[in-house]
Design a protein around this motif. Sequence first.
Motif, PDB file in Angstrom:
ATOM      1  N   SER A 176      46.631  27.666  47.428  1.00 35.85           N
ATOM      2  CA  SER A 176      46.101  27.212  48.712  1.00 35.85           C
ATOM      3  C   SER A 176      46.825  25.958  49.184  1.00 35.85           C
ATOM      4  CB  SER A 176      44.600  26.932  48.582  1.00 35.85           C
ATOM      5  OG  SER A 176      44.086  26.387  49.779  1.00 35.85           O
ATOM      6  N   LEU A 177      47.052  25.003  48.266  1.00 36.45           N
ATOM      7  CA  LEU A 177      47.777  23.781  48.632  1.00 36.45           C
ATOM      8  C   LEU A 177      49.203  24.098  49.071  1.00 36.45           C
ATOM      9  CD1 LEU A 177      46.771  21.116  45.944  1.00 36.45           C
ATOM     10  CD2 LEU A 177      46.093  21.200  48.348  1.00 36.45           C
ATOM     11  N   LEU A 178      49.819  25.036  48.374  1.00 32.08           N
ATOM     12  CA  LEU A 178      51.206  25.397  48.697  1.00 32.08           C
ATOM     13  C   LEU A 178      51.310  25.938  50.118  1.00 32.08           C
ATOM     14  CD1 LEU A 178      53.753  25.266  46.836  1.00 32.08           C
ATOM     15  CD2 LEU A 178      53.544  27.731  46.598  1.00 32.08           C
ATOM     16  N   ARG A 179      50.380  26.820  50.488  1.00 35.43           N
ATOM     17  CA  ARG A 179      50.391  27.389  51.843  1.00 35.43           C
ATOM     18  C   ARG A 179      50.187  26.307  52.899  1.00 35.43           C
ATOM     19  NH1 ARG A 179      47.170  31.237  49.295  1.00 35.43           N
ATOM     20  NH2 ARG A 179      45.287  30.307  50.213  1.00 35.43           N
ATOM     21  N   ARG A 180      49.258  25.418  52.651  1.00 28.24           N
ATOM     22  CA  ARG A 180      48.932  24.409  53.650  1.00 28.24           C
ATOM     23  C   ARG A 180      50.038  23.354  53.767  1.00 28.24           C
ATOM     24  NH1 ARG A 180      43.866  24.217  55.680  1.00 28.24           N
ATOM     25  NH2 ARG A 180      42.609  26.030  55.112  1.00 28.24           N
ATOM     26  N   ALA A 181      50.622  22.996  52.648  1.00 29.61           N
ATOM     27  CA  ALA A 181      51.724  22.035  52.691  1.00 29.61           C
ATOM     28  C   ALA A 181      52.926  22.638  53.415  1.00 29.61           C
ATOM     29  CB  ALA A 181      52.104  21.606  51.279  1.00 29.61           C
ATOM     30  N   SER A 182      53.200  23.910  53.159  1.00 29.95           N
ATOM     31  CA  SER A 182      54.308  24.585  53.839  1.00 29.95           C
ATOM     32  C   SER A 182      54.069  24.636  55.340  1.00 29.95           C
ATOM     33  CB  SER A 182      54.470  26.009  53.290  1.00 29.95           C
ATOM     34  OG  SER A 182      54.865  25.988  51.940  1.00 29.95           O
ATOM     35  N   ARG A 183      52.837  24.903  55.729  1.00 31.93           N
ATOM     36  CA  ARG A 183      52.507  24.950  57.155  1.00 31.93           C
ATOM     37  C   ARG A 183      52.681  23.577  57.800  1.00 31.93           C
ATOM     38  NH1 ARG A 183      46.568  26.811  58.554  1.00 31.93           N
ATOM     39  NH2 ARG A 183      46.126  24.684  57.879  1.00 31.93           N
ATOM     40  N   TYR A 184      52.243  22.521  57.092  1.00 29.78           N
ATOM     41  CA  TYR A 184      52.385  21.159  57.614  1.00 29.78           C
ATOM     42  C   TYR A 184      53.857  20.814  57.832  1.00 29.78           C
ATOM     43  CZ  TYR A 184      52.119  16.070  57.906  1.00 29.78           C
ATOM     44  OH  TYR A 184      52.245  14.765  58.308  1.00 29.78           O
ATOM     45  N   LEU A 185      54.706  21.116  56.854  1.00 28.66           N
ATOM     46  CA  LEU A 185      56.121  20.802  56.964  1.00 28.66           C
ATOM     47  C   LEU A 185      56.785  21.596  58.084  1.00 28.66           C
ATOM     48  CD1 LEU A 185      57.048  20.655  53.181  1.00 28.66           C
ATOM     49  CD2 LEU A 185      56.867  18.728  54.759  1.00 28.66           C
ATOM     50  N   THR A 186      56.388  22.845  58.232  1.00 32.10           N
ATOM     51  CA  THR A 186      56.937  23.679  59.304  1.00 32.10           C
ATOM     52  C   THR A 186      56.564  23.118  60.668  1.00 32.10           C
ATOM     53  OG1 THR A 186      56.817  25.657  57.903  1.00 32.10           O
ATOM     54  CG2 THR A 186      56.983  26.005  60.282  1.00 32.10           C
ATOM     55  N   GLN A 187      55.302  22.726  60.825  1.00 36.37           N
ATOM     56  CA  GLN A 187      54.834  22.177  62.103  1.00 36.37           C
ATOM     57  C   GLN A 187      55.548  20.883  62.459  1.00 36.37           C
ATOM     58  OE1 GLN A 187      50.624  21.890  61.333  1.00 36.37           O
ATOM     59  NE2 GLN A 187      50.192  23.949  62.101  1.00 36.37           N
ATOM     60  N   HIS A 188      55.917  20.100  61.437  1.00 36.97           N
ATOM     61  CA  HIS A 188      56.532  18.795  61.687  1.00 36.97           C
ATOM     62  C   HIS A 188      58.049  18.809  61.474  1.00 36.97           C
ATOM     63  CE1 HIS A 188      52.282  17.753  61.201  1.00 36.97           C
ATOM     64  NE2 HIS A 188      52.547  16.697  61.921  1.00 36.97           N
ATOM     65  N   THR A 189      58.602  19.995  61.290  1.00 41.10           N
ATOM     66  CA  THR A 189      60.052  20.184  61.157  1.00 41.10           C
ATOM     67  C   THR A 189      60.663  19.209  60.154  1.00 41.10           C
ATOM     68  OG1 THR A 189      59.957  20.591  63.556  1.00 41.10           O
ATOM     69  CG2 THR A 189      62.113  20.684  62.524  1.00 41.10           C
ATOM     70  N   MET A 190      60.189  19.286  58.921  1.00 33.86           N
ATOM     71  CA  MET A 190      60.745  18.452  57.857  1.00 33.86           C
ATOM     72  C   MET A 190      60.630  19.193  56.534  1.00 33.86           C
ATOM     73  SD  MET A 190      57.802  15.519  57.185  1.00 33.86           S
ATOM     74  CE  MET A 190      57.884  14.797  58.817  1.00 33.86           C
ATOM     75  N   ASN A 191      61.337  18.699  55.515  1.00 37.24           N
ATOM     76  CA  ASN A 191      61.201  19.236  54.171  1.00 37.24           C
ATOM     77  C   ASN A 191      60.466  18.224  53.289  1.00 37.24           C
ATOM     78  OD1 ASN A 191      63.120  17.271  53.386  1.00 37.24           O
ATOM     79  ND2 ASN A 191      64.817  18.683  53.784  1.00 37.24           N
ATOM     80  N   VAL A 192      60.248  18.585  52.028  1.00 39.26           N
ATOM     81  CA  VAL A 192      59.481  17.707  51.146  1.00 39.26           C
ATOM     82  C   VAL A 192      60.176  16.359  50.961  1.00 39.26           C
ATOM     83  CG1 VAL A 192      58.552  17.420  48.814  1.00 39.26           C
ATOM     84  CG2 VAL A 192      58.423  19.646  49.931  1.00 39.26           C
ATOM     85  N   LYS A 193      61.483  16.378  50.828  1.00 41.28           N
ATOM     86  CA  LYS A 193      62.226  15.123  50.651  1.00 41.28           C
ATOM     87  C   LYS A 193      62.011  14.196  51.841  1.00 41.28           C
ATOM     88  CE  LYS A 193      66.881  13.363  49.694  1.00 41.28           C
ATOM     89  NZ  LYS A 193      68.321  13.722  49.476  1.00 41.28           N
ATOM     90  N   ASP A 194      62.073  14.741  53.066  1.00 42.09           N
ATOM     91  CA  ASP A 194      61.828  13.929  54.262  1.00 42.09           C
ATOM     92  C   ASP A 194      60.414  13.361  54.253  1.00 42.09           C
ATOM     93  OD1 ASP A 194      64.357  14.539  55.248  1.00 42.09           O
ATOM     94  OD2 ASP A 194      63.652  16.314  56.318  1.00 42.09           O
ATOM     95  N   LEU A 195      59.443  14.215  53.885  1.00 39.66           N
ATOM     96  CA  LEU A 195      58.048  13.784  53.891  1.00 39.66           C
ATOM     97  C   LEU A 195      57.813  12.653  52.895  1.00 39.66           C
ATOM     98  CD1 LEU A 195      55.159  14.170  54.887  1.00 39.66           C
ATOM     99  CD2 LEU A 195      54.879  15.987  53.191  1.00 39.66           C
ATOM    100  N   LEU A 196      58.383  12.789  51.703  1.00 38.12           N
ATOM    101  CA  LEU A 196      58.210  11.756  50.679  1.00 38.12           C
ATOM    102  C   LEU A 196      58.790  10.418  51.137  1.00 38.12           C
ATOM    103  CD1 LEU A 196      59.034  13.848  47.487  1.00 38.12           C
ATOM    104  CD2 LEU A 196      56.814  12.885  48.107  1.00 38.12           C
ATOM    105  N   LEU A 197      59.850  10.465  51.898  1.00 38.73           N
ATOM    106  CA  LEU A 197      60.456   9.233  52.412  1.00 38.73           C
ATOM    107  C   LEU A 197      59.572   8.553  53.449  1.00 38.73           C
ATOM    108  CD1 LEU A 197      64.201  10.337  52.804  1.00 38.73           C
ATOM    109  CD2 LEU A 197      63.280   8.681  51.164  1.00 38.73           C
ATOM    110  N   HIS A 198      58.768   9.350  54.156  1.00 41.12           N
ATOM    111  CA  HIS A 198      57.941   8.798  55.230  1.00 41.12           C
ATOM    112  C   HIS A 198      56.538   8.391  54.769  1.00 41.12           C
ATOM    113  CE1 HIS A 198      61.075  10.619  57.784  1.00 41.12           C
ATOM    114  NE2 HIS A 198      60.663   9.780  58.706  1.00 41.12           N
ATOM    115  N   ILE A 199      56.146   8.816  53.567  1.00 43.44           N
ATOM    116  CA  ILE A 199      54.835   8.425  53.054  1.00 43.44           C
ATOM    117  C   ILE A 199      54.935   7.022  52.472  1.00 43.44           C
ATOM    118  CG2 ILE A 199      53.075   8.895  51.316  1.00 43.44           C
ATOM    119  CD1 ILE A 199      53.647  11.823  51.565  1.00 43.44           C
ATOM    120  N   GLU A 200      54.162   6.115  53.012  1.00 42.43           N
ATOM    121  CA  GLU A 200      54.215   4.735  52.542  1.00 42.43           C
ATOM    122  C   GLU A 200      52.830   4.111  52.600  1.00 42.43           C
ATOM    123  OE1 GLU A 200      55.545   2.787  56.822  1.00 42.43           O
ATOM    124  OE2 GLU A 200      57.038   3.084  55.261  1.00 42.43           O
TER     125      GLU A 200
END
Length: 271
Positions: free
Chosen positions: A31-55
């Motif tokens: 369930s987490l995998l599906r939702r995380a994938s949807r979030y990244l798709t909606q925001h046009t980024m990958n996990v590496k980009d997201l980790l850089l922006h989480i602060e």
Amino acid sequence: MVLIEYSELETLIGRIHEISGFDFSGYARPSLLRRASRYLTQHTMNVKDLLLHIEPGGGIVYDLIQELTVNYSEMFRDPDFFMKVKTDVFSYLESYPALRFWVAGCASGEEAFSMAILLKEAGYLERSIIYATDLNNKVLTAAREGVFTLGNTRTFSENYLLAAGKNSLSDYYHVAYNMAVISPEIRKKIVFSLHDLTGDGVFNEFQFISCRNVMIYFTLELRQNVFRLLYDSLSMLGFLCLGKRETLRYSGIEQNFKIIDSTLNIYQKIQ
């Protein structure tokens, strides 16, 4: 759709916990995998980009938490459940001078409003208070407003009638700007508040707890912890209601409950 590896998801879970204190480690991974994938798709980024922006102190991590939590519901969902509560549970509660209900994982409030309407029609609402909690602050804000699209009211009304409602569901809302607004009489008996089943503790003693369609997103270990919290929050002879796909089996506390309905998963605390 942006695809995420399980190893990337684990890194993301760890980073969310480090920054916010919120722990997704006990949540079912698919369930987490599906939702995380949807979030990244909606925001046009990958996990590496997201980790850089989480602060620390940033809004992104909290937006992500809102997206990863499950928020779907509808009024009088599973009408047979509400009929069973009305016929087999309310009679036990009749002698209480004051009643406390807890709708855990309330999403945008549909089940809490449904329960309030059920109590109103049974004559119990004035001596009842419903605590409706969720860990998603965005949906709680919507719940407090009690506003739904008119399109949703058709499904809600059908469910209400199937649950043997006494009146018309439209008696409990008014229409404004093409939206349905739940009546103040119903809303005033509900307290919406932030609560994390996986991390927060007991905050009251209840005669009735509904935690439906929440456990299915947790691992067995986390379910057992949450079941203990719910058990400690129930008064003796109080009722615990789970979803149709959920059960007390392997909870560690099943021996403390009597089964009221094995299909609808309604239980009564007996020790």
